[in-house]
Enzyme design. Structure first.
Site, PDB file in Angstrom:
ATOM      1  N   SER A 133       0.880  -1.155   0.040  1.00 13.69           N
ATOM      2  CA  SER A 133       0.104  -0.108  -0.245  1.00 13.69           C
ATOM      3  C   SER A 133       0.978   1.173   0.034  1.00 13.69           C
ATOM      4  O   SER A 133       1.717   1.307   0.835  1.00 13.69           O
ATOM      5  CB  SER A 133      -0.719  -0.161   1.171  1.00 13.69           C
ATOM      6  OG  SER A 133      -1.644   1.052   1.426  1.00 13.69           O
ATOM      7  N   LYS A 159      -1.226  -1.203  -4.376  1.00 13.46           N
ATOM      8  CA  LYS A 159      -2.361  -0.271  -4.164  1.00 13.46           C
ATOM      9  C   LYS A 159      -1.835   1.135  -3.718  1.00 13.46           C
ATOM     10  O   LYS A 159      -0.815   1.317  -2.903  1.00 13.46           O
ATOM     11  CB  LYS A 159      -3.134  -0.885  -2.853  1.00 13.46           C
ATOM     12  CG  LYS A 159      -3.856   0.143  -2.016  1.00 13.46           C
ATOM     13  CD  LYS A 159      -4.794  -0.938  -0.949  1.00 13.46           C
ATOM     14  CE  LYS A 159      -5.023   0.104   0.343  1.00 13.46           C
ATOM     15  NZ  LYS A 159      -5.903  -0.923   1.173  1.00 13.46           N
ATOM     16  N   LYS A 161      -3.259   5.123  -2.576  1.00  7.97           N
ATOM     17  CA  LYS A 161      -3.956   5.706  -1.845  1.00  7.97           C
ATOM     18  C   LYS A 161      -4.786   7.044  -2.699  1.00  7.97           C
ATOM     19  O   LYS A 161      -3.691   7.605  -3.223  1.00  7.97           O
ATOM     20  CB  LYS A 161      -3.432   6.228  -0.524  1.00  7.97           C
ATOM     21  CG  LYS A 161      -3.477   5.182   0.548  1.00  7.97           C
ATOM     22  CD  LYS A 161      -4.689   4.605   1.096  1.00  7.97           C
ATOM     23  CE  LYS A 161      -4.164   3.711   2.002  1.00  7.97           C
ATOM     24  NZ  LYS A 161      -5.486   3.044   2.750  1.00  7.97           N
ATOM     25  N   ASP A 186      -7.168   2.977  -3.314  1.00  8.78           N
ATOM     26  CA  ASP A 186      -8.133   2.979  -2.144  1.00  8.78           C
ATOM     27  C   ASP A 186      -8.499   4.218  -1.828  1.00  8.78           C
ATOM     28  O   ASP A 186      -7.609   5.111  -1.733  1.00  8.78           O
ATOM     29  CB  ASP A 186      -7.195   2.474  -1.017  1.00  8.78           C
ATOM     30  CG  ASP A 186      -7.861   2.395   0.289  1.00  8.78           C
ATOM     31  OD1 ASP A 186      -9.135   2.755   0.412  1.00  8.78           O
ATOM     32  OD2 ASP A 186      -7.441   1.842   1.244  1.00  8.78           O
ATOM     33  N   GLU A 211     -11.132   0.505  -3.850  1.00  5.92           N
ATOM     34  CA  GLU A 211     -11.447   0.406  -2.482  1.00  5.92           C
ATOM     35  C   GLU A 211     -12.143   1.505  -1.810  1.00  5.92           C
ATOM     36  O   GLU A 211     -11.947   2.557  -1.830  1.00  5.92           O
ATOM     37  CB  GLU A 211     -10.404  -0.132  -1.643  1.00  5.92           C
ATOM     38  CG  GLU A 211     -10.442  -0.528  -0.329  1.00  5.92           C
ATOM     39  CD  GLU A 211      -8.957  -1.146   0.408  1.00  5.92           C
ATOM     40  OE1 GLU A 211      -8.181  -1.296  -0.363  1.00  5.92           O
ATOM     41  OE2 GLU A 211      -8.986  -0.850   1.744  1.00  5.92           O
ATOM     42  N   ASP A 236     -13.901  -2.157   2.557  1.00  7.42           N
ATOM     43  CA  ASP A 236     -13.113  -2.230   3.647  1.00  7.42           C
ATOM     44  C   ASP A 236     -14.053  -1.857   4.888  1.00  7.42           C
ATOM     45  O   ASP A 236     -14.319  -2.565   5.731  1.00  7.42           O
ATOM     46  CB  ASP A 236     -11.854  -1.220   3.590  1.00  7.42           C
ATOM     47  CG  ASP A 236     -11.061  -1.117   4.548  1.00  7.42           C
ATOM     48  OD1 ASP A 236     -11.239  -1.474   5.684  1.00  7.42           O
ATOM     49  OD2 ASP A 236      -9.850  -0.521   4.551  1.00  7.42           O
ATOM     50  N   LYS A 260      -9.873  -7.200   7.504  1.00  7.89           N
ATOM     51  CA  LYS A 260      -8.802  -6.690   8.515  1.00  7.89           C
ATOM     52  C   LYS A 260      -9.523  -7.310   9.749  1.00  7.89           C
ATOM     53  O   LYS A 260     -10.481  -7.169  10.153  1.00  7.89           O
ATOM     54  CB  LYS A 260      -8.749  -5.240   8.705  1.00  7.89           C
ATOM     55  CG  LYS A 260      -8.053  -4.442   7.337  1.00  7.89           C
ATOM     56  CD  LYS A 260      -8.190  -3.054   7.700  1.00  7.89           C
ATOM     57  CE  LYS A 260      -7.497  -2.391   6.220  1.00  7.89           C
ATOM     58  NZ  LYS A 260      -7.893  -0.997   6.209  1.00  7.89           N
ATOM     59  N   GLY A 288      -4.165  -4.128   6.202  1.00 11.23           N
ATOM     60  CA  GLY A 288      -3.377  -3.859   7.155  1.00 11.23           C
ATOM     61  C   GLY A 288      -3.687  -2.634   7.618  1.00 11.23           C
ATOM     62  O   GLY A 288      -4.399  -1.772   7.178  1.00 11.23           O
TER      63      GLY A 288
END
Ligand code: MG
Length: 366
Positions: A133, A159, A161, A186, A211, A236, A260, A288
């Site tokens: 990430s 991934k 952000k 995400d 996400e 998520d 998670k 995570g």
């Protein structure tokens, strides 16, 4: 179970980690250690000091653990982790507090039986493919060079952000310069349904998924959005339990799940969610929460279940921390792969000197 310890730590991070919530410079950590029968079981709380990812914080988790979960642990006999989970069902929500204690019980239980945790929960994979990430970077050029570096290191999925207004440029730059590698985005709830057209403009870039684009507790708008864009939606924050996931699937809110363990309340609920995903044909992967080696080892153990079909955010500790608090930090056995330990339990113990250096306070009960 004879004694419970709570350790509060402050872990310096290698580099600040920026999401649409803000920037984290170092990580506040709450660890549960349960002593019994000559063994120590470890669990990590997934919370931060702020309520920006979900409402729980390390302080609220410590309150629930101290006043409700520890008294229960020390006054009742349990024959299995399942029995413990049943006995705390009357405590509403507070999933991260419950998950931290349940994790330590699973570790203690599997250590006392001389079995690796991953085997005890029915895991079969021992080579875990790992994704990474990447936080929001100051410039697009920096993002591209970071991602290029991670691909070179062998990460199986990237991934990024994303932040409103930057997302198309971020994704376009990566595709133009680095081509068609496994890439996902995400959004951490930074968008609303009115942004459907903007999010739809990402469809042409062949993302594996987007996400949690919409509100952290929403299912209805995500189902609407799913009809308007072709990029698969992964949830998520919205999935806090198996019943949320069941509702999401019936509504058509997601095709992929980021699990998670701290968010769904522990190992047992995670196994139920994994079984559900396998039955419903949903892709599943493990997210995570910037865990230390303790939480990271649990994430790797749960990923050993067959239902986990995609690489997770289970990068080696050294990606986030200068030093880890465990004696066997998660590290690559070959590029992009972490091999599970055959040690009994979750497979890690404290590294005493690192623990001492980062320890803020400890409390002991029983
Ligand atoms: Mg997320």
């Amino acid at each position: 179970m004879e004694r419970v310890e709570l350790h509060r730590l402050r872990m310096p991070m290698k580099e600040p980690f920026e999401t649409s919530f803000g920037v984290e410079y170092d990580k506040s950590v709450l660890i549960v250690a349960i002593h019994g029968g000559g063994f120590v079981g470890l669990g990590e709380c997934g919370a931060a000091d702020d309520p920006f990812y979900l409402e729980e914080t390390n302080a609220s988790a410590e309150y629930i653990i101290t006043h409700f979960l520890v008294p229960m642990l020390l006054s009742t006999e349990f024959d299995s982790p399942e029995e413990f989970v049943r006995s705390i069902a009357h405590i509403r929500r507070n999933e991260m507090a419950k998950a931290a204690v349940e994790a330590a019980i699973w570790d203690l239980f599997s250590r006392s039986r001389g079995t690796p945790l991953y085997r005890m929960i029915g895991g079969t994979k021992i080579e875990i493919p790992v994704g990474i990430s990447v936080g929001i970077q100051p410039t697009i050029d920096q993002l591209v060079s970071k991602v290029a570096g991670y691909l070179e290191q062998g990460y199986k999925r990237i991934k990024i952000k994303i932040k409103p207004g930057k997302e198309v440029d971020q994704v376009k730059a990566l595709r133009t310069t680095l081509g068609d590698f496994p890439l996902m985005a995400d959004a951490n709830s930074a968008y609303c349904l009115e942004d459907a057209e903007l999010l739809g403009s990402l469809d042409r870039y062949n993302l594996m998924m987007i996400e949690q684009p919409l509100a952290y507790d929403d299912l209805i708008d995500h189902a609407e959005l799913a009809k308007k864009i072709s990029t698969p939606i992964c949830l998520d924050e919205s999935i806090r339990s198996l019943s949320h996931l069941d509702a999401a699937v019936r509504l058509g809110s997601c095709q992929i799940v980021n699990l998670k363990m701290p968010r769904v309340g522990g190992v047992l609920e995670s196994i139920k969610i994994a079984n559900f995903c396998a039955g419903a044909g949903l892709d599943l992967w493990c997210g995570g929460l910037l865990e230390t080696g303790v939480g990271r080892a649990f994430n790797l153990a749960i990923t050993s279940l067959d239902a986990f079909t995609l690489p997770g955010d289970t990068a080696p500790s050294e990606r986030y921390f200068v030093r880890d608090i465990v004696d066997r930090p998660a590290e690559f056995s070959s590029p992009g792969i972490i091999s599970l330990s055959e040690r009994p339990g979750v497979g890690v113990d404290f590294d005493p000197s690192t623990l001492q250096d980062y320890l803020v306070a400890s409390t002991s009960f029983g």
